[in-house]
Design a protein around this motif. Sequence first.
Motif, PDB file in Angstrom:
ATOM      1  N   LYS A  20       0.856  -1.188   0.000  1.00  0.00           N
ATOM      2  CA  LYS A  20       0.000   0.000   0.000  1.00  0.00           C
ATOM      3  C   LYS A  20       0.898   1.246   0.000  1.00  0.00           C
ATOM      4  O   LYS A  20       1.985   1.234   0.590  1.00  0.00           O
ATOM      5  N   LEU A  21       0.408   2.290  -0.647  1.00  0.00           N
ATOM      6  CA  LEU A  21       1.218   3.504  -0.773  1.00  0.00           C
ATOM      7  C   LEU A  21       0.488   4.709  -0.183  1.00  0.00           C
ATOM      8  O   LEU A  21      -0.726   4.852  -0.345  1.00  0.00           O
ATOM      9  N   GLY A  22       1.252   5.565   0.460  1.00  0.00           N
ATOM     10  CA  GLY A  22       0.640   6.747   1.061  1.00  0.00           C
ATOM     11  C   GLY A  22       1.666   7.809   1.384  1.00  0.00           C
ATOM     12  O   GLY A  22       2.780   7.834   0.837  1.00  0.00           O
ATOM     13  N   VAL A  23       1.297   8.671   2.295  1.00  0.00           N
ATOM     14  CA  VAL A  23       2.143   9.814   2.652  1.00  0.00           C
ATOM     15  C   VAL A  23       2.142   9.962   4.169  1.00  0.00           C
ATOM     16  O   VAL A  23       1.093   9.801   4.812  1.00  0.00           O
ATOM     17  N   SER A  24       3.297  10.261   4.723  1.00  0.00           N
ATOM     18  CA  SER A  24       3.353  10.699   6.110  1.00  0.00           C
ATOM     19  C   SER A  24       3.078  12.196   6.118  1.00  0.00           C
ATOM     20  O   SER A  24       3.722  12.956   5.382  1.00  0.00           O
ATOM     21  N   LEU A  25       2.153  12.612   6.966  1.00  0.00           N
ATOM     22  CA  LEU A  25       1.850  14.047   7.013  1.00  0.00           C
ATOM     23  C   LEU A  25       3.036  14.877   7.508  1.00  0.00           C
ATOM     24  O   LEU A  25       3.028  16.109   7.413  1.00  0.00           O
ATOM     25  N   TYR A  26       4.046  14.208   8.002  1.00  0.00           N
ATOM     26  CA  TYR A  26       5.322  14.875   8.326  1.00  0.00           C
ATOM     27  C   TYR A  26       5.832  15.648   7.117  1.00  0.00           C
ATOM     28  O   TYR A  26       6.485  16.690   7.257  1.00  0.00           O
TER      29      TYR A  26
END
Lengths: 265, 156
Positions: free
Chosen positions: A2-8
């Motif tokens: 799964k792919l996503g983003v750290s809000l960091y």
Amino acid sequence: MKLGVSLYSFAGDLQTGALTVDDALRYCAALGCEGVELIGEQHIPNWPNTKISDLDHINDLCKELGLEIFCFSYYMNALSHYDRRATMEEHLEMVRLGAATASYLGTRIMRPAFYGVPVENMIEMIKAGLPIAEKYEIIWGVELHAPFPPVYYIDALEKINSPWFRLIPDFSCWQTAGAAGHFQANDVETLRPLLKWTVHCHGKGHVFDEHGEEPNTPYKDLMNILKEYGYEGAVVAESEGWITNYKPTLDVVKTHFKLLEKYGR
Amino acid sequence: MSVELRIPTGGSYALTEQFRELGERVAFPDLNLHKVEMDGMKGYEFKLRNPWYTEFPVSCAEDMEVGINGYAVQKGKIFFVIRDQAVPFKYAKNLYELQWGLGEVAQVRMLDGQLQAVVKEANDVEIKFLLRTAFEGYHLPNNRIEYEFKRNMGVI
């Protein structure tokens, strides 16, 4: 995977008020992310004294946007008091709060940042805190980050030997020596033996070239290793260039996430 | 298993500089000394945004020195104000349950009577701010970072 983003990755704009956490979540959904990583000290209002209504708001928005919360991260602060270190009891309270919050946010993984030097301290901490995580059915992920060498937590993982204690490799470990904050480069093959413990990954990035590649980080090789293994966890884009080389974070995150898609789909 | 851990002895001054750069970029949302009155005392305050990259307990704000046009503001007359809660800066170290949020703007309030004669329309303001990191994993020297800001500020 799964792919996503750290809000960091949005911190450079969250910090100045140019963006809100809601803006960042909506942007991630529009990019096509499957999920996100949240950090208590950056994205949860007034953490650790958080209101349930604030957590409800995040949950409701993520549900509306179709975003999974892959991982909830926070810091185990040993130095909050000016005159003493936090006690073990206080550390365990941080574990309890982190696990309960992760559970409320509907994620299976928490990442309590704990300073694991020497690693025996980490082992002691995990042994004491793991029953709490297990009670909440939350996996405690320890982040492997430069300058720690890839093998650094193997002893701890083997000695604790629990499905509730797992690894979160950060791609900084395989960045070129000389990249921001890095003192050594490691062969990408050193990722492979860590995969049996890996539940989540940070796709670190500092700079991107005109082709959308991160020149300090061997993304193609690292993502191929994950694919060959059949890795089913998440990889999140964790852009960090805003610390010293600020650029509006929306474009950076878009480039970074496309890089994950290029080699991760 | 024995592994080699290459962390710079005594902390990373390079990392310190990176975090200082970040603080330089974000710390001042406005470049003015604001006239203020508290408990019958007149003074000035300026806005200071949390220069660190996360929230942290107010107790980590260890020390603050302010110079205005070469005058060193009396340290005992400097207050830290966050969400309308004002505390003498030297007592901020006790407030480990109060967080200074990511990007949150606080006020540094100075109730030093001498400032009425020191402050002009345009002012050279020097600020030294010592921050202890609540998390010890940054490899900063002594887990601390000292910011040294210099700004020209007007008065409103």
